[in-house]
Design a protein around this motif. Structure first.
Motif: not given
Length: 508
Positions: A302-312, A344-345
């Motif tokens: 979940e910590d990485l889920a927004r990295a691509s600009g999505g809603d998590g 950082g993630m």
């Protein structure tokens, strides 16, 4: 004359009078020439002369500073002359675009003149005392994301850190910055590693290995050998990909500093001296005292889920998880706490053009993955979606696409192709997915931007006609862009703009 090259190991050495030949007047060539002249070296610069306005300006600056700048094809087809005799040179500093068999570089090596990459020069221009440690990353794919993730983790720990090398600031600029960095995260290509000889990083990583740049290196074996050079003289940790045995073999064969450890990263459950996944937790069994019986939590999916600009809400793509694990291993090797790794993630955001959602409308998702400039990179994106209209093509750079086509065949709804090597991709698709419609956009040559807009409008319209609700229309070219576009970024921008026009949206 300066000190012998063997003594030029830091910026405070005697560089004055060093006779340096710099090949190429791009970003790295200008940085190298400028740095050498700051240390009173005698610099000659060679360039083919097809310069941009920026390079024209840079050539003028170097000339004013006293460099002998020689531009034009006649200056790069053989060893340079001075007053009718071969130019006397102590060292050549070359740019990544110059292949080892280039006549000038080949002549230098025949004459026994050392050839350095700008990375080698940067390593030798660090301060004698208190130099920032280097954390270095290479691989066929994922380098930029990994270095940026790593930098985010280092900064979350309160360190003054920078992403450099093939991403962001040139390494030469970073090591000479008047406000020194605490640590430097360096993305390295195989081109840069080829002529790098003395670098001794704190920690190093090869993310993966797949056929790429065979045209530059001459063979896959030579490409792999240059990638493996990153592990040489590593001090603390050599990080390898458990799912890619070639990278572990590289570590086993590397000459490292005594006490350096081999650290694996895996999308599976981590063993001893590894980081990996336990359910949805990124776990460290490498840098904890009781690693035989316990692990440290570094973050969650979940910590990485927004990295691509999505809603998590969507799970992060597997390649991003792998990159985060590799970055975490490098950060932990540098003493970064699990809490800072996690922060950082959470703070990280992926670059544009890497599995970036352009639009979602009428049951279709349009995705820009223009940064996938080789088959291995495209495979990561194609694996992420079950039903795909695939937009591909460009310059394959000697890479084969049969394995890619065979693996993704069950996912393909249709394929739309453009670019120089589009027929090779078409043939591979026909061999492995004969029932999948293949449309040839019929374009190879570089055109002006208006022409490229028209081409991409046609591509997008064709994709829309072939797609069904629930499909992903994926631009993941598996090839370089320079046959048609100024860069992979331009290719992605043109695709995204065409999608928005097709959907009747205002430009972003």
């Amino acid at each position: 004359m300066s000190a012998p090259l063997s003594e030029l190991t830091h910026r405070d050495a005697d560089w004055a009078g060093l006779r340096a030949l710099v090949t190429g007047l791009g970003v790295t060539g200008f940085a190298a020439a400028d740095a050498l002249m700051q240390h009173e070296a005698q610099v000659t610069v060679l360039d083919v002369g097809n310069a941009s306005e920026t390079q024209e300006t840079q050539a003028g600056i170097l000339g004013i500073l006293g460099a002998d700048v020689r531009r034009g094809p006649e200056h790069v087809d053989a060893w340079p002359q001075h007053d009718g005799a071969p130019l006397e040179v102590d060292v050549v500093v070359t740019s990544p675009g110059w292949r080892p068999d280039h006549p000038v570089l080949a002549s230098a090596l025949e004459r026994g003149i050392p050839v350095w990459s700008e990375i080698e020069l940067a390593w030798r221009l660090r301060p004698r005392v208190g130099a920032a440690p280097w954390l270095v990353v290479t691989g066929t794919n994922g380098k930029t994301s990994t270095v940026q993730l790593l930098t985010s983790m280092l900064q979350a720990a309160g360190l003054r850190a920078i992403a450099t090398g093939n991403v962001g600031t040139p390494v030469l600029d970073a090591v000479q910055h008047p406000d020194p960095y605490d640590v430097v995260a360096v993305e390295l290509s195989s081109f840069q590693l080829h002529f790098t000889h003395t670098m001794s990083p704190l920690a190093s990583c090869v993310l993966n290995l797949a056929p790429d740049h065979v045209d530059w290196h001459g063979s896959l074996e030579a490409y792999a050998a240059d990638k493996a050079r990153i592990y040489a003289r590593t001090q603390v940790a050599c990080v390898y990909n458990v799912q890619d045995p070639q990278t572990e073999a590289m570590v086993e064969e590397a000459e490292v500093v005594e006490g350096c450890r081999a650290i694996g990263f895996t999308l599976g459950t981590p063993g001893l001296s590894m980081v990996g996944l336990v359910d949805d937790v990124l776990a460290d069994r490498a840098f904890v005292e009781e690693r035989r019986t316990s692990a440290a939590e570094l973050g969650t999916l979940e910590d990485l889920a927004r990295a691509s600009g999505g809603d998590g809400t969507a799970a992060p793509a597997p390649h991003l998880v792998a990159n985060a694990l590799a970055a975490a291993a490098l950060a932990r090797a540098a003493g970064i706490t699990p809490a800072a790794v996690r922060e950082g993630m959470r703070a990280f955001r992926s670059d544009a053009h890497r599995m970036s959602v352009v639009a979602e409308r009428d049951g279709l998702t349009w995705v820009d993955d223009s940064k996938a400039t080789n088959p291995h990179a495209a495979l990561a994106a194609l694996r992420a979606y079950p039903d795909i209209v695939w937009v591909a093509g460009g310059q394959l750079k000697g890479a084969e696409v049969d394995d890619l086509a065979a693996e993704v065949a069950p996912r393909l709804r249709a394929v739309v192709l453009l670019g120089a090597d589009r027929e090779r991709i078409a043939q591979a698709v026909r061999r492995h997915a004969p029932d999948v419609p293949v449309h040839d956009a019929g374009v190879t040559d570089h055109g002006d931007m208006a022409a490229l807009d028209r081409v991409m409008d046609d591509v997008v319209a064709r994709c829309a006609s072939l797609a069904q609700p629930g499909d992903v229309v994926l631009l993941s070219p598996a090839a370089a862009s320079l046959d048609m576009f100024p860069s992979y970024g331009s290719r992605g921008d043109v695709f995204a703009a065409a999608v928005r026009r097709h959907l009747g949206e205002a430009p972003a």
